[in-house]
Motif scaffolding. Structure first.
Motif, PDB file in Angstrom:
ATOM      1  N   ALA A   1       0.827  -1.205   0.000  1.00  0.00           N
ATOM      2  CA  ALA A   1       0.000   0.000   0.000  1.00  0.00           C
ATOM      3  C   ALA A   1       0.866   1.262   0.000  1.00  0.00           C
ATOM      4  O   ALA A   1       0.532   2.251  -0.656  1.00  0.00           O
ATOM      5  CB  ALA A   1      -0.937   0.008   1.201  1.00  0.00           C
ATOM      6  N   ALA A   2       1.986   1.223   0.697  1.00  0.00           N
ATOM      7  CA  ALA A   2       2.883   2.378   0.751  1.00  0.00           C
ATOM      8  C   ALA A   2       3.568   2.624  -0.588  1.00  0.00           C
ATOM      9  O   ALA A   2       4.004   3.741  -0.867  1.00  0.00           O
ATOM     10  CB  ALA A   2       3.930   2.175   1.849  1.00  0.00           C
ATOM     11  N   GLN A   3       3.641   1.597  -1.434  1.00  0.00           N
ATOM     12  CA  GLN A   3       4.352   1.709  -2.708  1.00  0.00           C
ATOM     13  C   GLN A   3       3.429   1.693  -3.924  1.00  0.00           C
ATOM     14  O   GLN A   3       3.845   2.053  -5.029  1.00  0.00           O
ATOM     15  CB  GLN A   3       5.344   0.547  -2.847  1.00  0.00           C
ATOM     16  CG  GLN A   3       6.401   0.524  -1.757  1.00  0.00           C
ATOM     17  CD  GLN A   3       7.193  -0.761  -1.763  1.00  0.00           C
ATOM     18  OE1 GLN A   3       7.866  -1.063  -2.737  1.00  0.00           O
ATOM     19  NE2 GLN A   3       7.094  -1.525  -0.678  1.00  0.00           N
ATOM     20  N   GLY A   4       2.206   1.239  -3.731  1.00  0.00           N
ATOM     21  CA  GLY A   4       1.303   1.067  -4.865  1.00  0.00           C
ATOM     22  C   GLY A   4       0.144   2.038  -4.850  1.00  0.00           C
ATOM     23  O   GLY A   4       0.192   3.081  -4.207  1.00  0.00           O
ATOM     24  N   ASP A   5      -0.927   1.647  -5.545  1.00  0.00           N
ATOM     25  CA  ASP A   5      -2.068   2.541  -5.717  1.00  0.00           C
ATOM     26  C   ASP A   5      -3.350   2.033  -5.057  1.00  0.00           C
ATOM     27  O   ASP A   5      -4.440   2.483  -5.387  1.00  0.00           O
ATOM     28  CB  ASP A   5      -2.315   2.783  -7.205  1.00  0.00           C
ATOM     29  CG  ASP A   5      -2.603   1.502  -7.978  1.00  0.00           C
ATOM     30  OD1 ASP A   5      -2.543   0.398  -7.384  1.00  0.00           O
ATOM     31  OD2 ASP A   5      -2.897   1.605  -9.180  1.00  0.00           O
ATOM     32  N   MET A   6      -3.216   1.077  -4.124  1.00  0.00           N
ATOM     33  CA  MET A   6      -4.379   0.567  -3.402  1.00  0.00           C
ATOM     34  C   MET A   6      -4.089   0.616  -1.901  1.00  0.00           C
ATOM     35  O   MET A   6      -2.939   0.759  -1.492  1.00  0.00           O
ATOM     36  CB  MET A   6      -4.687  -0.885  -3.822  1.00  0.00           C
ATOM     37  CG  MET A   6      -5.107  -1.040  -5.274  1.00  0.00           C
ATOM     38  SD  MET A   6      -5.832  -2.658  -5.690  1.00  0.00           S
ATOM     39  CE  MET A   6      -4.527  -3.812  -5.346  1.00  0.00           C
ATOM     40  N   THR A   7      -5.146   0.452  -1.115  1.00  0.00           N
ATOM     41  CA  THR A   7      -4.969   0.386   0.337  1.00  0.00           C
ATOM     42  C   THR A   7      -4.473  -1.020   0.711  1.00  0.00           C
ATOM     43  O   THR A   7      -4.556  -1.953  -0.092  1.00  0.00           O
ATOM     44  CB  THR A   7      -6.299   0.637   1.068  1.00  0.00           C
ATOM     45  OG1 THR A   7      -7.193  -0.449   0.789  1.00  0.00           O
ATOM     46  CG2 THR A   7      -6.920   1.969   0.667  1.00  0.00           C
ATOM     47  N   ALA A   8      -4.016  -1.161   1.944  1.00  0.00           N
ATOM     48  CA  ALA A   8      -3.573  -2.474   2.421  1.00  0.00           C
ATOM     49  C   ALA A   8      -4.727  -3.476   2.366  1.00  0.00           C
ATOM     50  O   ALA A   8      -4.535  -4.639   1.993  1.00  0.00           O
ATOM     51  CB  ALA A   8      -3.020  -2.357   3.840  1.00  0.00           C
ATOM     52  N   GLU A   9      -5.929  -3.045   2.711  1.00  0.00           N
ATOM     53  CA  GLU A   9      -7.093  -3.932   2.672  1.00  0.00           C
ATOM     54  C   GLU A   9      -7.430  -4.341   1.241  1.00  0.00           C
ATOM     55  O   GLU A   9      -7.801  -5.491   0.982  1.00  0.00           O
ATOM     56  CB  GLU A   9      -8.298  -3.270   3.348  1.00  0.00           C
ATOM     57  CG  GLU A   9      -9.528  -4.139   3.411  1.00  0.00           C
ATOM     58  CD  GLU A   9      -9.361  -5.415   4.233  1.00  0.00           C
ATOM     59  OE1 GLU A   9     -10.209  -6.311   4.077  1.00  0.00           O
ATOM     60  OE2 GLU A   9      -8.399  -5.537   5.021  1.00  0.00           O
ATOM     61  N   GLU A  10      -7.281  -3.437   0.297  1.00  0.00           N
ATOM     62  CA  GLU A  10      -7.526  -3.781  -1.111  1.00  0.00           C
ATOM     63  C   GLU A  10      -6.488  -4.788  -1.604  1.00  0.00           C
ATOM     64  O   GLU A  10      -6.829  -5.737  -2.315  1.00  0.00           O
ATOM     65  CB  GLU A  10      -7.522  -2.525  -1.975  1.00  0.00           C
ATOM     66  CG  GLU A  10      -8.747  -1.656  -1.757  1.00  0.00           C
ATOM     67  CD  GLU A  10      -8.636  -0.280  -2.390  1.00  0.00           C
ATOM     68  OE1 GLU A  10      -9.697   0.283  -2.726  1.00  0.00           O
ATOM     69  OE2 GLU A  10      -7.502   0.248  -2.545  1.00  0.00           O
ATOM     70  N   TYR A  11      -5.234  -4.607  -1.215  1.00  0.00           N
ATOM     71  CA  TYR A  11      -4.210  -5.591  -1.587  1.00  0.00           C
ATOM     72  C   TYR A  11      -4.488  -6.937  -0.927  1.00  0.00           C
ATOM     73  O   TYR A  11      -4.302  -7.986  -1.535  1.00  0.00           O
ATOM     74  CB  TYR A  11      -2.805  -5.100  -1.222  1.00  0.00           C
ATOM     75  CG  TYR A  11      -2.229  -4.139  -2.238  1.00  0.00           C
ATOM     76  CD1 TYR A  11      -2.017  -4.535  -3.559  1.00  0.00           C
ATOM     77  CD2 TYR A  11      -1.892  -2.843  -1.885  1.00  0.00           C
ATOM     78  CE1 TYR A  11      -1.499  -3.656  -4.496  1.00  0.00           C
ATOM     79  CE2 TYR A  11      -1.365  -1.961  -2.816  1.00  0.00           C
ATOM     80  CZ  TYR A  11      -1.175  -2.361  -4.124  1.00  0.00           C
ATOM     81  OH  TYR A  11      -0.660  -1.500  -5.058  1.00  0.00           O
ATOM     82  N   ARG A  12      -4.956  -6.911   0.309  1.00  0.00           N
ATOM     83  CA  ARG A  12      -5.296  -8.164   0.994  1.00  0.00           C
ATOM     84  C   ARG A  12      -6.410  -8.891   0.248  1.00  0.00           C
ATOM     85  O   ARG A  12      -6.333 -10.096   0.004  1.00  0.00           O
ATOM     86  CB  ARG A  12      -5.708  -7.882   2.445  1.00  0.00           C
ATOM     87  CG  ARG A  12      -5.826  -9.135   3.291  1.00  0.00           C
ATOM     88  CD  ARG A  12      -6.119  -8.779   4.740  1.00  0.00           C
ATOM     89  NE  ARG A  12      -7.489  -8.426   4.956  1.00  0.00           N
ATOM     90  CZ  ARG A  12      -8.464  -9.306   5.222  1.00  0.00           C
ATOM     91  NH1 ARG A  12      -8.199 -10.581   5.319  1.00  0.00           N
ATOM     92  NH2 ARG A  12      -9.691  -8.897   5.399  1.00  0.00           N
ATOM     93  N   GLY A  13      -7.454  -8.171  -0.134  1.00  0.00           N
ATOM     94  CA  GLY A  13      -8.547  -8.774  -0.897  1.00  0.00           C
ATOM     95  C   GLY A  13      -8.080  -9.313  -2.235  1.00  0.00           C
ATOM     96  O   GLY A  13      -8.468 -10.402  -2.656  1.00  0.00           O
TER      97      GLY A  13
END
Length: 167
Positions: A65-77
């Motif tokens: 999330a710190a490096q990309g364009d989604m939230t941590a929860e979106e990356y988790r999903g």
């Protein structure tokens, strides 16, 4: 009253096994009364994912999330849908049946939403430690392949400047 689908007792010592066996006559009598015919199975217990694996997954989602364009929860999903679902569909007939009936027919955006809070369709909670290891390997390969820098689990506690670089 909703009846349990199964009675489960786990033991890793002889003492725990004997305690479980002491309860068995009551459990068998109750099960036969409720269901008629029953099946008794004894098998090797598969250990479920570890806390360390869970912490690493969450850490990597935050780092993404710190490096990309989604939230941590979106990356988790995203990871649950793209990496976890295929593992469980491959390994669990029960999971495959439920997923294919309830989730698979939906469009992609709905599938992603179902993987995230507040609904949070169970995926990684159902995994064994081996499956969760495979899942984490897939996450590592995916994110480092995109150029993300993730904490190397072999370098616990080290400064981010010492993270393993993607090959």
């Amino acid at each position: 009253m909703t009846l349990p689908k199964q009675y489960v007792s786990r033991a890793s010592t002889l003492q725990e096994s004997l305690a479980a066996v002491a309860k068995l006559p009551w459990i068998l009598a109750e099960a036969i009364t409720r269901w008629g015919e029953i099946e008794v199975i004894v098998r090797k217990r598969e250990k479920h994912r570890s806390q360390e694996q869970n912490k690493l997954q969450r850490k990597w989602c935050k780092e993404a999330a710190a490096q990309g364009d989604m939230t941590a929860e979106e990356y988790r999903g995203y990871c649950k849908l793209h990496f976890g679902v295929p593992i469980l569909r491959r390994d669990s007939e029960a999971f495959r049946e439920v997923y294919d009936r309830l989730i698979r027919p939906r469009d992609y955006a709905e599938k992603l939403e179902l993987m995230m809070e507040p609904l949070d369709f169970q995926v990684t909670r159902l995994m064994t430690t081996a499956q969760k290891g495979e899942y984490l390997d897939a996450m590592w390969t995916h994110f480092t392949g995109l150029g993300f820098r993730l904490t190397d689990p072999n370098l616990k506690g080290m400064d981010p400047s010492q993270y393993k670089e993607a090959a």
